[in-house]
Design an enzyme around this catalytic site. Structure first.
Site: not given
Ligand code: NAD
Length: 288
Positions: A94, A170, A239
């Site tokens: 990611t 995502k 994050k």
């Protein structure tokens, strides 16, 4: 991809070691590297000592790295290697939309295709091959990646024709997941303080409209049991939601709830940098 082709994996952390094992289990020849050393290389996977060696041996390389900076650093290493065989990179990390677009441009300049392929479903999903792989890339690149994508998981969903779109999907998914886990943690803390018990609360939430992956998976499997071992670090969720907020702000979208969600996950990651992300519940409960 020919039968004798070798697949490389760079990054054998919580997720990468399961992905490498899945590729080997699907009958592919797998060489892998991790900066932390060979300890996490699963059975059936050949560990090599550098990313250089991976790209000298593998035509396709799968990345499973913490963030965009790590993916960019490994791609630089890959492109600088003498005798590189790699002409396709599948990044399951990611990294965010703009980082994937930058990686794509950098690789394309050197004649290497990128398939943007972040994953959702955790370590349990990866092991059971139900992990959802969100895929974005040109039709030609995705077609070439198919044998490796099929080795990673039984569930792939193509969401777009250019790298970056799977990252957008995502980030949207993980924002929903992070906000639901934080909201459920606050609601459970409220219910426990009011005199309800956790098992009863989960039974009712799962039969009513408060249901989410937090109530069907994280709470019963990690909070109720006291295991707190989903295999995804809270700092990585911080994050992910931070990347989501950055992208929303850059696009001028709404983010009132995201501001609060990001602040909460960042406070948790700062207080407990190595904790499993399911420990957000005790963190929230004790912060009241
Ligand atoms: P992790 O921190 O457990 O593993 C990352 C690995 O990358 C480590 O073993 C580290 O040594 C290695 N690494 C870092 N920089 C490197 C470099 N330059 N060269 C070689 N190796 C390097 O992280 P993880 O949980 O495995 O997650 C990997 C990616 O997958 C992340 O982007 C994460 O957001 C994503 N992801 C994880 C999960 C999960 O459940 N763990 C779920 C979905 C998505």
């Amino acid at each position: 991809m020919t039968a004798e082709a070798t697949v490389g994996v760079v990054g054998l952390g919580n997720m990468g070691q399961v992905l490498a094992a899945n590729l080997a289990g699907a009958g592919l020849d797998v060489v892998a590297h991790d900066a932390a050393g060979p300890e996490r290389a699963p059975a059936g996977v050949t560990f090599v000592n550098s990313a250089d060696e991976v790209v000298r041996r593998a035509t396709t390389v799968v990345l499973s790295l913490p963030d965009g900076a790590a993916s960019a650093a490994v791609v630089d290493e890959l492109l600088a290697a003498d005798g590189r065989r790699t002409d396709l990179v599948i990044d399951t990390s990611t990294v965010g939309v703009r980082a994937a677009e930058a990686l794509h441009a950098r690789l394309q300049d050197e004649g290497v295709d990128l398939v943007d392929a972040p994953v959702s479903g955790g370590i349990a999903g990866a092991k059971s091959r139900t992990l959802l792989v969100m895929v974005a890339g040109t039709a030609a690149a995705v077609a070439r990646a198919e044998p490796v994508l099929a080795g990673l998981s039984d569930r792939c969903h193509r969401v777009g024709d250019r790298p970056g779109l799977a990252q957008a999907m995502k980030l949207a998914n993980n924002y929903c997941s992070a906000a639901a886990l934080a909201a459920t943690s606050e609601a459970v803390a409220f219910g426990l303080a009011a005199g309800l018990d956790l098992a009863t609360m989960l039974d009712v939430l799962n039969a009513a409209s408060g249901q989410s992956a937090a109530t069907t998976d994280k709470f019963p499997n990690h909070v109720l049991t006291g295991r707190y071992a989903a295999g995804f670090a809270g700092r990585l969720m911080a994050k992910d939601v931070g990347l989501y907020l950055d992208e929303v702000e850059a696009a001028g979208g709404p983010h009132a709830l995201a501001d609060t969600t990001v602040a909460l996950w960042r406070a948790f990651a700062a207080a407990e940098p190595d904790a499993d992300f399911t420990r957000i519940f005790p963190f929230i409960e004790s912060s009241g």
